[in-house]
Design a protein around this motif. Structure first.
Motif, mmCIF file in Angstrom:
data_model
loop_
_atom_site.group_PDB
_atom_site.id
_atom_site.type_symbol
_atom_site.label_atom_id
_atom_site.label_comp_id
_atom_site.label_asym_id
_atom_site.label_seq_id
_atom_site.Cartn_x
_atom_site.Cartn_y
_atom_site.Cartn_z
ATOM 1 N N MET A 215 7.923 19.407 39.864
ATOM 2 C CA MET A 215 8.912 18.073 39.417
ATOM 3 C C MET A 215 8.542 16.737 39.793
ATOM 4 O O MET A 215 8.171 15.927 39.723
ATOM 5 C CB MET A 215 10.833 18.416 40.336
ATOM 6 N N ALA A 216 7.869 17.176 41.671
ATOM 7 C CA ALA A 216 7.039 15.621 42.136
ATOM 8 C C ALA A 216 5.878 15.057 41.049
ATOM 9 O O ALA A 216 5.344 14.289 41.476
ATOM 10 C CB ALA A 216 6.931 15.838 43.695
ATOM 11 N N ALA A 217 5.506 16.051 40.940
ATOM 12 C CA ALA A 217 3.716 16.221 40.068
ATOM 13 C C ALA A 217 4.660 15.479 38.534
ATOM 14 O O ALA A 217 3.338 14.692 38.218
ATOM 15 C CB ALA A 217 2.459 17.023 39.670
ATOM 16 N N ASN B 278 8.534 17.161 33.301
ATOM 17 C CA ASN B 278 8.462 18.160 32.263
ATOM 18 C C ASN B 278 9.546 19.088 32.445
ATOM 19 O O ASN B 278 9.957 19.296 33.208
ATOM 20 C CB ASN B 278 7.594 19.613 33.333
ATOM 21 N N ILE B 279 9.964 18.992 30.968
ATOM 22 C CA ILE B 279 11.241 19.639 30.422
ATOM 23 C C ILE B 279 11.550 21.277 30.656
ATOM 24 O O ILE B 279 12.341 22.298 31.690
ATOM 25 C CB ILE B 279 11.254 19.929 28.613
ATOM 26 N N GLN B 280 9.894 22.042 30.369
ATOM 27 C CA GLN B 280 9.881 23.503 31.621
ATOM 28 C C GLN B 280 10.334 23.786 32.760
ATOM 29 O O GLN B 280 11.239 24.469 33.029
ATOM 30 C CB GLN B 280 8.790 24.255 30.814
ATOM 31 N N THR B 281 10.205 22.864 33.466
ATOM 32 C CA THR B 281 10.688 23.151 34.928
ATOM 33 C C THR B 281 11.868 22.251 35.435
ATOM 34 O O THR B 281 12.285 23.586 35.333
ATOM 35 C CB THR B 281 9.144 22.081 36.006
ATOM 36 N N CYS B 282 12.381 21.173 34.650
ATOM 37 C CA CYS B 282 13.521 21.194 34.834
ATOM 38 C C CYS B 282 14.289 22.282 34.081
ATOM 39 O O CYS B 282 15.371 22.637 34.849
ATOM 40 C CB CYS B 282 13.911 20.004 33.846
ATOM 41 N N GLU B 283 14.440 23.247 33.088
ATOM 42 C CA GLU B 283 14.808 23.686 32.332
ATOM 43 C C GLU B 283 15.167 25.698 33.514
ATOM 44 O O GLU B 283 16.151 26.051 34.163
ATOM 45 C CB GLU B 283 14.358 24.702 31.037
ATOM 46 N N SER B 284 14.024 25.884 34.261
ATOM 47 C CA SER B 284 13.615 26.527 34.646
ATOM 48 C C SER B 284 14.463 27.172 36.604
ATOM 49 O O SER B 284 15.579 27.410 37.012
ATOM 50 C CB SER B 284 12.321 27.520 35.206
ATOM 51 N N LEU B 285 14.247 24.736 36.688
ATOM 52 C CA LEU B 285 14.813 25.039 37.905
ATOM 53 C C LEU B 285 16.616 24.591 37.760
ATOM 54 O O LEU B 285 17.505 25.051 38.530
ATOM 55 C CB LEU B 285 14.518 23.333 38.524
ATOM 56 N N ALA B 286 17.158 24.417 36.634
ATOM 57 C CA ALA B 286 18.026 24.618 36.728
ATOM 58 C C ALA B 286 18.837 26.098 36.007
ATOM 59 O O ALA B 286 20.055 26.390 36.870
ATOM 60 C CB ALA B 286 18.729 23.844 34.918
ATOM 61 N N TRP B 287 18.091 27.330 35.476
ATOM 62 C CA TRP B 287 18.487 28.356 35.246
ATOM 63 C C TRP B 287 18.660 28.683 37.140
ATOM 64 O O TRP B 287 19.421 29.341 37.195
ATOM 65 C CB TRP B 287 17.556 29.316 34.905
ATOM 66 N N LEU B 288 17.544 28.752 37.994
ATOM 67 C CA LEU B 288 17.959 28.719 39.056
ATOM 68 C C LEU B 288 18.992 28.252 40.103
ATOM 69 O O LEU B 288 19.644 29.459 40.711
ATOM 70 C CB LEU B 288 16.986 28.001 40.086
ATOM 71 N N ARG C 143 23.651 17.790 37.579
ATOM 72 C CA ARG C 143 23.015 16.231 37.818
ATOM 73 C C ARG C 143 21.663 16.448 36.930
ATOM 74 O O ARG C 143 21.053 15.766 36.675
ATOM 75 C CB ARG C 143 23.172 16.098 39.207
ATOM 76 N N LEU C 144 20.608 17.660 37.531
ATOM 77 C CA LEU C 144 19.682 18.050 36.571
ATOM 78 C C LEU C 144 19.599 17.627 35.074
ATOM 79 O O LEU C 144 18.916 17.745 34.784
ATOM 80 C CB LEU C 144 19.424 19.571 36.644
ATOM 81 N N ILE C 145 21.212 19.106 35.094
ATOM 82 C CA ILE C 145 21.163 18.256 32.982
ATOM 83 C C ILE C 145 21.146 17.124 33.051
ATOM 84 O O ILE C 145 20.342 16.981 31.743
ATOM 85 C CB ILE C 145 22.237 19.803 32.684
ATOM 86 N N ALA C 146 21.691 16.372 33.453
ATOM 87 C CA ALA C 146 22.255 15.193 32.958
ATOM 88 C C ALA C 146 20.742 14.387 33.202
ATOM 89 O O ALA C 146 20.311 13.547 32.292
ATOM 90 C CB ALA C 146 22.706 14.804 34.082
ATOM 91 N N LEU D 73 23.763 25.749 28.377
ATOM 92 C CA LEU D 73 23.262 25.702 29.784
ATOM 93 C C LEU D 73 24.835 24.935 30.393
ATOM 94 O O LEU D 73 25.491 25.467 31.473
ATOM 95 C CB LEU D 73 22.410 24.649 30.382
ATOM 96 N N LYS D 74 24.935 23.938 29.702
ATOM 97 C CA LYS D 74 26.236 23.293 30.760
ATOM 98 C C LYS D 74 27.851 24.271 30.043
ATOM 99 O O LYS D 74 28.315 24.206 31.714
ATOM 100 C CB LYS D 74 26.149 21.290 30.127
ATOM 101 N N ALA D 75 27.291 24.539 29.198
ATOM 102 C CA ALA D 75 28.857 25.392 28.961
ATOM 103 C C ALA D 75 28.718 26.122 30.221
ATOM 104 O O ALA D 75 30.121 27.321 29.979
ATOM 105 C CB ALA D 75 29.055 25.804 27.223
#
Length: 170
Positions: free
Chosen positions: A67-69, A73-83, A95-98, A114-116
């Protein structure tokens, strides 16, 4: 712009993902040795640690580096949200989803789903169903709509079972 050695090793790792984790790890380690801030390699290493080893702290560290780099990147956001969902950090995930739904190229119904899920896990079934209905109305993929309808059905079944159990316990 040319493809770097880090990019080449990342692409090899990505190609082997789900098939040969020894190769995946070797190629990711090479990629990160050439560029420790490579967003793709850090993202994929995070997935390996989350999905294969269930080492969520290490996975999150890699996702944060990715994320810092590349914060878009949508994939990183999605995987981090799942984590975050898997580790019951629902407020962080929300917050990440928003943030993620504002990114260019995001597929909005997937984030609504994911929010649901978060609200379902919090036992707020009404809000979960509302979000799934919104996801269905925003979706343009028949297969995904069918999947979302199955999610709705599952939540409604849960509600019926819980109300049945509560009725018999009273």
């Amino acid at each position: 712009m040319s493809i770097t050695l880090a990019d080449q090793y990342y692409l090899k790792a990505l190609d082997d993902y789900d098939y040969n984790f020894t190769e995946v790890l070797e190629n990711l380690n090479y990629a990160l040795s050439y560029d420790a801030e490579h967003a793709g390699a850090n993202y994929l290493m995070g997935r390996v640690y989350m999905e294969q080893f269930q080492k969520f702290d290490i996975a999150e560290s890699y996702f944060q580096l990715a994320m810092a780099a590349d914060p878009e990147n949508i994939q990183t956001c999605e995987s981090l949200a799942w984590l975050m969902i898997r580790t019951k950090r629902f407020d962080d995930a929300l917050r990440l989803i928003a943030y993620a739904v504002g990114l260019k190229g995001v597929i909005f119904p997937e984030w609504l789903r994911l929010k649901a899920l978060i609200f379902e896990l919090r036992k707020d079934y009404q809000l979960a169903k509302t979000l799934l209905h919104e996801a269905i109305s925003e979706s343009y993929d028949s297969n995904y709509i069918e999947f979302l309808e199955g999610e709705l059905e599952r939540i409604e079944k849960k509600e019926r079972l819980l109300s049945h159990v509560q009725y018999h316990m009273a």
